[in-house]
Design an enzyme around this catalytic site. Structure first.
Site, PDB file in Angstrom:
ATOM      1  N   GLU A 105      -0.282   5.161  -2.770  1.00 38.83           N
ATOM      2  CA  GLU A 105      -0.016   6.106  -1.784  1.00 38.83           C
ATOM      3  C   GLU A 105       0.823   7.095  -2.514  1.00 38.83           C
ATOM      4  OE1 GLU A 105       1.315   3.695   2.215  1.00 38.83           O
ATOM      5  OE2 GLU A 105       2.799   3.441   0.613  1.00 38.83           O
ATOM      6  N   ASP A 112       2.717   0.869  -3.636  1.00 35.19           N
ATOM      7  CA  ASP A 112       3.239   1.280  -2.385  1.00 35.19           C
ATOM      8  C   ASP A 112       4.192   2.490  -2.684  1.00 35.19           C
ATOM      9  OD1 ASP A 112       4.481   0.621   0.282  1.00 35.19           O
ATOM     10  OD2 ASP A 112       6.277   0.638  -0.815  1.00 35.19           O
TER      11      ASP A 112
END
Length: 738
Positions: free
Chosen positions: A389, A360
């Site tokens: 990400e 994340d």
């Protein structure tokens, strides 16, 4: 977004001084259980005194304190006696580690560390390295090896090149919480519910585990299943007690609300292992969503309680950063935070036999940490996937040090390759890229926003919803995004070394579902047209070079009622409606995605492993007038596949034709060098009804594999044949084989 939290901080200079004096490289932090004794170690260099506090009961989060045992600073002599690997003798006297060994069998002992600091502050903290806790995680628990075991639990064989992966994302609770899942009520929303066999929808269609097997994916990516703070494990799991879980509490402990017995600290561990083993037995690998970039509450986090200020990022003035918009950011560039991340990831990989990790907000981590993670996982299994990400969000680190798309090439390790003999999941033919270096992959927001419009603007159109001029962008992405190119949000230039670093997707847990985005951006569409647009987007994702990913339910047009941030919206919004797959036109869309997955896994041409291979194999036919068309040669048998997407819908054929010249993606070096056709007859303008007639680039008969919203069975009869030209219907994708 969460307001900044007030908590102690350290400037980078202060943290660097801590690292220089107190860095600890031992692999024994936490509670190391043995049948005759257990040794506890905690890194707390700024504490002046540390005690081990033990409680009466590990099944009662409020049990009374039964004893307090003083801990002592680890000394050089202790470290030599303990034989701890990797300890620097010059700094051992200042290791900052406190330790105590308790005789006897400590299984089921609940404990915390009580730390006293020079200013008189006293903190009671769970163990940062705890692997088991009481309900709601405020006390750590020691378990024996037997209590953790489910018996025979091997790793799967190493995976092949990342481009052979087809990933689907889900949330444990969302996956089976609805009665439409067919899962017994007692197992809905649990680890065990995920692997319950034989479940069906109201119409008798497979759901849950059997559905995933039928879908044909290789990896299941699971949203947070570590212990998170935003759900009360002891309360009923109502809509008011729901969260995706991006709120870390105890990083190395499974979440208790997914267990059938929250009170017993060992049950969640065994049930999670049972889930992973069940997925493995079904041929499915497991990717864990990890959130090391922030914690739920920096004040009450074990990281904040044991070494106040150290683990959290601050600027030179000591002001805490909030680039995660979650109240705090961890400082991965600091030695012991980097060690913590590496230790945690490798623990999960070894203990739970995990096959991948999704990071994340990975852009908030530094390149050095992600390189360290990659190397550590390679030592366990170089086939473990890392995806993340790579958004450019950090306000403190230099861009050159951030794990973002522009630094992707720095996150491939050419010194360590996946062996050519490594099996490829599902038995499909490996591409020539087996033997490529393990790397870190990035979610591709360029194809995501290019296909459907920007995720943060509900009414913005994309390629499949009618925005003109995006054809070259879609072509570039479908050929693996090899050329350095400005990201859709304009924040960085992507610089991928391998197609396996590019994760193509158009729907994930964040933002609108694909269906809801299309409903918001093209509200005048009837349902059939909306579904055709979604299927066109699906085709682009599953036919594109790189790694393909989807969200479970995307294939049957999952809706959240227009909720674009449903992280705490409850089961009424988030639970999968499995009966939706039983209804048309969603049934056809589901069959279509299943067919595309099978086609991708059967044809190496759609998952080439290097940009050199793509450059050699691909020839661009058109990237204009709503049409994206190219051919790609299969290195395994020499067959040529034609891919054509037609985003024209027949509503407006007088669109911008500035991009009418076929795209020339010639580049040099490691980027793709796709050939282009010279014959203008290959260009196809839309007919009045939105269809196009594309001149085929080679004489003779072409076999039709995809057309009209259908995919031919890989081992069965084709859909038809084409000679000279191929007719591509409005909002449709065509795949031909020659």
């Amino acid at each position: 977004m969460v307001d900044k939290q007030t908590f102690p901080t350290m400037t980078p200079a202060q943290a660097a001084a801590i690292d220089a004096e107190y860095r600890y490289d031992g692999d024994d932090l936490g509670a190391v259980w043995g049948p005759g004794s257990t040794t506890f170690k905690v890194w707390a260099p700024t504490a002046s005194e540390v005690d081990l506090v033990v409680f009466d009961d590990d099944r009662d989060p409020h049990a009374r304190e039964s004893s307090r045992i003083p801990m002592s600073r680890l000394t050089l002599g202790d470290e030599i006696a303990d034989g701890v690997a990797g300890v620097n003798a010059q700094t051992a006297m200042k290791s900052g580690v406190w330790t105590v060994t308790v005789d006897g069998n400590c299984a089921d002992v609940a404990y915390v560390y009580r730390l006293t600091f020079p200013d008189g502050t006293v903190n009671d903290s769970p163990d940062p390295y705890a692997t088991a806790t009481v309900a709601n995680g405020r006390r750590s628990v020691v378990l024996s090896d037997e209590q953790r075991s489910i018996g025979d639990f091997p790793r799967m064989a190493p995976f092949g090149d990342p481009t052979t992966a087809v990933v689907a994302e889900t949330h444990i609770r969302d996956f089976t919480k609805s009665p439409t899942s067919g899962v017994p009520a007692a197992l809905r929303g649990t680890y065990l519910g995920v692997v319950e066999p034989g479940t069906t929808s109201a119409a008798g269609q497979p759901t849950g585990l059997d559905y995933l097997k039928r879908l044909g994916i290789t990896h299941l990516q699971i949203q947070p299943m570590f212990d998170f703070a935003s759900v009360d494990e002891t309360a009923p799991l109502t809509d008011d007690n729901y969260n995706w879980g991006y709120d870390p509490e105890n990083y190395n402990v499974p979440e208790g609300s997914f267990s059938t017995d929250v009170a017993d600290p060992a049950v969640r561990i065994r049930e999670l292992k049972t889930m992973v083993k069940g997925l493995h037995d079904a041929g499915l690998r497991v990717i864990m969503d990890v959130v090391y970039n922030h914690v739920f509450d920096a004040v009450r986090s074990p990281l904040g309680l044991t070494v106040p200020g150290y683990y959290f990022r601050a600027d030179d003035d000591g002001v805490a950063t909030n680039d995660s918009e979650c109240g705090n950011d961890t400082a991965s560039e600091r030695a012991m935070m980097r060690k913590y991340i590496v230790d945690s990831v490798t623990y999960w990989a070894r203990e739970y036999r995990l096959d991948g990790f999704r990071f994340d907000l990975m852009g908030l981590h530094d390149v050095g940490t992600m390189q360290a993670v990659r190397r550590a996982l390679d030592d366990i299994d170089p086939g473990i996937l890392i995806v993340g990400e790579g958004w450019d969000m950090c306000s403190v680190l230099p861009k050159s040090e951030m794990a973002i798309q522009m630094n992707a090439a720095e996150l491939t390790d050419p010194s360590h390759v996946v062996g050519a003999a490594s099996p490829v999941a599902g038995g499909e033919s490996p591409s020539a890229g087996v033997g490529q270096a393990p790397s870190v992959a990035f979610f591709n927001d360029s194809i995501r926003d290019g296909l459907k419009g920007h995720v943060f603007y509900a009414d913005e159109l994309g390629y499949v919803s009618g925005e003109p001029g995006l054809e070259p962008l879609i072509l570039h992405n479908m050929l693996g995004s090899g050329t350095a190119m400005l990201g859709s949000a304009g924040e960085s230039d992507a610089d991928y070394a391998l197609p396996g670093q590019v994760v193509n997707y158009c729907e994930i847990h964040d933002n609108f579902t694909l269906y809801d985005k299309l409903e918001a951006s093209v509200p005048s569409d009837d349902e059939e047209t909306r579904v055709r647009r979604a299927m066109l987007a699906d085709a682009a994702v599953f036919l594109a070079e790189g790694v393909a990913e989807m969200q479970v339910g995307q294939e049957f047009l999952r809706t959240k009622g227009g909720d674009d941030n449903s992280y705490r919206s409850g089961d009424s919004v988030n639970a999968l409606d499995w009966d939706r797959q039983d209804r048309q036109p969603y049934m056809q869309a589901t069959d279509y995605v299943r067919g595309l997955v099978a086609l991708r896994r059967a044809v190496p041409a759609f998952r080439l492993a290097t940009y050199a291979e793509i450059a050699k194999a691909a020839t661009v036919l058109q990237a204009a007038d709503g049409v994206v068309a190219y051919t790609v040669a299969d290195p395994s048998d020499g067959a040529v596949y034609l891919v054509a997407l037609n985003a024209n819908d027949g509503k407006d054929t007088d669109k911008d034709t500035d991009a009418k010249v076929a795209a020339d993606t010639r580049a040099t070096g490691k980027t793709a060098v796709a050939k282009t056709v010279a014959d203008d007859n290959a260009l196809a303008a839309a007919n009045a009804d939105g269809s196009v007639d594309l001149t085929l680039p080679a004489t003779g008969e072409w076999t039709v594999l995809v057309a009209g919203g259908h995919v031919a069975d890989v081992d069965g009869q084709p859909l038809g044949a084409a000679t000279g030209t191929v007719h591509v219907a409005p909002l449709d994708a065509v795949v031909l084989r020659h």
